[in-house]
Design a protein around this motif. Sequence first.
Motif, PDB file in Angstrom:
ATOM      1  N   LEU A 167       2.602 -16.641  24.629  1.00  0.00           N
ATOM      2  CA  LEU A 167       3.322 -17.362  23.576  1.00  0.00           C
ATOM      3  C   LEU A 167       4.649 -17.842  24.124  1.00  0.00           C
ATOM      4  N   ILE A 168       4.928 -19.127  23.917  1.00  0.00           N
ATOM      5  CA  ILE A 168       6.226 -19.699  24.277  1.00  0.00           C
ATOM      6  C   ILE A 168       6.855 -20.201  22.983  1.00  0.00           C
ATOM      7  N   THR A 169       7.992 -19.595  22.613  1.00  0.00           N
ATOM      8  CA  THR A 169       8.616 -19.911  21.335  1.00  0.00           C
ATOM      9  C   THR A 169      10.130 -19.860  21.480  1.00  0.00           C
ATOM     10  N   ASP A 170      10.834 -20.090  20.383  1.00  0.00           N
ATOM     11  CA  ASP A 170      12.302 -20.046  20.394  1.00  0.00           C
ATOM     12  C   ASP A 170      12.782 -18.719  19.817  1.00  0.00           C
ATOM     13  N   HIS A 171      14.065 -18.413  20.027  1.00  0.00           N
ATOM     14  CA  HIS A 171      14.537 -17.080  19.655  1.00  0.00           C
ATOM     15  C   HIS A 171      14.663 -16.900  18.137  1.00  0.00           C
ATOM     16  N   PHE A 172      14.872 -17.977  17.386  1.00  0.00           N
ATOM     17  CA  PHE A 172      14.897 -17.846  15.924  1.00  0.00           C
ATOM     18  C   PHE A 172      13.509 -17.444  15.411  1.00  0.00           C
ATOM     19  N   THR A 173      12.494 -18.122  15.905  1.00  0.00           N
ATOM     20  CA  THR A 173      11.121 -17.798  15.510  1.00  0.00           C
ATOM     21  C   THR A 173      10.750 -16.385  15.957  1.00  0.00           C
ATOM     22  N   ALA A 174      11.110 -16.038  17.183  1.00  0.00           N
ATOM     23  CA  ALA A 174      10.768 -14.716  17.722  1.00  0.00           C
ATOM     24  C   ALA A 174      11.366 -13.602  16.873  1.00  0.00           C
ATOM     25  N   GLU A 175      12.601 -13.785  16.442  1.00  0.00           N
ATOM     26  CA  GLU A 175      13.239 -12.754  15.612  1.00  0.00           C
ATOM     27  C   GLU A 175      12.497 -12.570  14.297  1.00  0.00           C
ATOM     28  N   ARG A 176      11.998 -13.655  13.721  1.00  0.00           N
ATOM     29  CA  ARG A 176      11.241 -13.535  12.471  1.00  0.00           C
ATOM     30  C   ARG A 176       9.857 -12.928  12.703  1.00  0.00           C
ATOM     31  N   LEU A 177       9.286 -13.176  13.860  1.00  0.00           N
ATOM     32  CA  LEU A 177       7.977 -12.594  14.154  1.00  0.00           C
ATOM     33  C   LEU A 177       8.043 -11.068  14.194  1.00  0.00           C
ATOM     34  N   VAL A 178       9.131 -10.528  14.721  1.00  0.00           N
ATOM     35  CA  VAL A 178       9.231  -9.068  14.809  1.00  0.00           C
ATOM     36  C   VAL A 178       9.787  -8.460  13.522  1.00  0.00           C
ATOM     37  N   SER A 179      10.541  -9.239  12.735  1.00  0.00           N
ATOM     38  CA  SER A 179      11.120  -8.695  11.504  1.00  0.00           C
ATOM     39  C   SER A 179      10.170  -8.802  10.317  1.00  0.00           C
TER      40      SER A 179
ATOM     41  N   GLY B 147       0.132  -7.218  21.230  1.00  0.00           N
ATOM     42  CA  GLY B 147      -0.824  -6.962  22.292  1.00  0.00           C
ATOM     43  C   GLY B 147      -1.197  -8.185  23.109  1.00  0.00           C
ATOM     44  N   ILE B 148      -0.224  -9.064  23.364  1.00  0.00           N
ATOM     45  CA  ILE B 148      -0.527 -10.240  24.178  1.00  0.00           C
ATOM     46  C   ILE B 148       0.083 -10.078  25.569  1.00  0.00           C
ATOM     47  N   GLU B 149      -0.422 -10.874  26.477  1.00  0.00           N
ATOM     48  CA  GLU B 149      -0.114 -10.724  27.897  1.00  0.00           C
ATOM     49  C   GLU B 149       1.336 -11.060  28.236  1.00  0.00           C
ATOM     50  N   GLU B 150       1.834 -12.158  27.711  1.00  0.00           N
ATOM     51  CA  GLU B 150       3.173 -12.611  28.082  1.00  0.00           C
ATOM     52  C   GLU B 150       3.812 -13.353  26.925  1.00  0.00           C
ATOM     53  N   VAL B 151       5.130 -13.214  26.815  1.00  0.00           N
ATOM     54  CA  VAL B 151       5.908 -13.924  25.803  1.00  0.00           C
ATOM     55  C   VAL B 151       7.140 -14.508  26.482  1.00  0.00           C
ATOM     56  N   ILE B 152       7.409 -15.768  26.211  1.00  0.00           N
ATOM     57  CA  ILE B 152       8.612 -16.419  26.729  1.00  0.00           C
ATOM     58  C   ILE B 152       9.410 -16.910  25.530  1.00  0.00           C
ATOM     59  N   VAL B 153      10.610 -16.394  25.389  1.00  0.00           N
ATOM     60  CA  VAL B 153      11.480 -16.763  24.273  1.00  0.00           C
ATOM     61  C   VAL B 153      12.614 -17.625  24.813  1.00  0.00           C
ATOM     62  N   ALA B 154      12.678 -18.854  24.349  1.00  0.00           N
ATOM     63  CA  ALA B 154      13.707 -19.796  24.796  1.00  0.00           C
ATOM     64  C   ALA B 154      14.861 -19.819  23.802  1.00  0.00           C
ATOM     65  N   GLU B 155      16.050 -20.035  24.322  1.00  0.00           N
ATOM     66  CA  GLU B 155      17.225 -20.143  23.461  1.00  0.00           C
ATOM     67  C   GLU B 155      17.321 -21.565  22.917  1.00  0.00           C
ATOM     68  N   SER B 156      17.398 -21.680  21.599  1.00  0.00           N
ATOM     69  CA  SER B 156      17.561 -22.979  20.956  1.00  0.00           C
ATOM     70  C   SER B 156      18.959 -23.063  20.364  1.00  0.00           C
ATOM     71  N   ILE B 157      19.577 -24.242  20.435  1.00  0.00           N
ATOM     72  CA  ILE B 157      20.955 -24.367  19.943  1.00  0.00           C
ATOM     73  C   ILE B 157      21.018 -24.311  18.421  1.00  0.00           C
ATOM     74  N   SER B 158      19.872 -24.574  17.758  1.00  0.00           N
ATOM     75  CA  SER B 158      19.826 -24.481  16.297  1.00  0.00           C
ATOM     76  C   SER B 158      18.373 -24.355  15.872  1.00  0.00           C
TER      77      SER B 158
END
Length: 324
Positions: free
Chosen positions: A304-316, A74-85
């Motif tokens: 929230l501005i985070t990386d895609h590895f973290t984002a995947e764990r947040l939803v899983s 329920g947050i306003e905006e999320v930006i997921v950045a691609e990290s190489i590792s």
Amino acid sequence: MSRADELRLITRIAQMYYLDAMKQSDISDKLHIPQARISRLLKRAIDENIVRISITPPPGVFADLEAEIRDRFGIEEVIVAESISEREEAVLAAIGDAAAHFLETTIADDEVIGISSWSSSLLRMVDAITPIKRVQASKVVQTFGGMGSPTMQSHAQHLVTRLAQLTSAKPQFLPAPGVTGSPESRRVLLDDPFVKETMACFSQVTLALVGIGSMTPSKMLVNSGNAFSREELDELAEHGAVGDMGLRFFDARGAPVITPLNDRVISMTLDEIKASRRVVAVAGGLRKVPAIRAAMAGGYVDVLITDHFTAERLVSGENSPAPT
């Protein structure tokens, strides 16, 4: 006009508009139909499933993942950045660049920006920002005590000074440590007029830039001398703490964890953070997943501005590294 005739006309208009890239006014001229009706029929084309709009994100863009986090927390905006590792340096580089672009794009005139002193992710963000000429902010307010180890203090000063320069704003420093030796020494420091002046600005913050800390503090925070000891952190964990913003700790539900240690901290409180018009959290990495999840659950985060590895764990719901 029969329904079949009407659908044929709608289809023809949709072809001209979407496939031939014609303007509505040109379609109106060509078909001798008023432009207002052309607009209504184009809407009908979507309602009738004649036109189906799909979006195909390019590589490195995680639109579905961002939407899932927005909806779930329920947050306003999320930006997921691609990290190489998943290495910390790679994650910091990715989210720092993404946060810099976000700030350059969304900052407004007369913004009062609050920024924490000892966040590695915010330091990366500031170092990635280019000078913002289109607007002029009002102040950049240091929201977490910036005095500490002389070898590290330049980082806190650089962060506030540089962001003020980039946004044409006045820097407002907090000339006190983030963690004091005792509640009594904290009370003495809070009577300092310069400390009072800065802390009075906390209620004026329109854009709070925050890092999210885990129960294992970053090297930058530890080296600054503004971190609690391992024993003190274990005590906080026993009270349910999973993370912090400016050493203001919260539990898995986002509720504040109040212990006597709180009386030694000089920083923006969780209530003051939440009261800011917009709170942008820049955080990523495996060890921070529970803390990021809790900060969103507590309603502290608007963006929230985070990386895609973290984002995947947040939803899983996963907190541990994926098997290799």
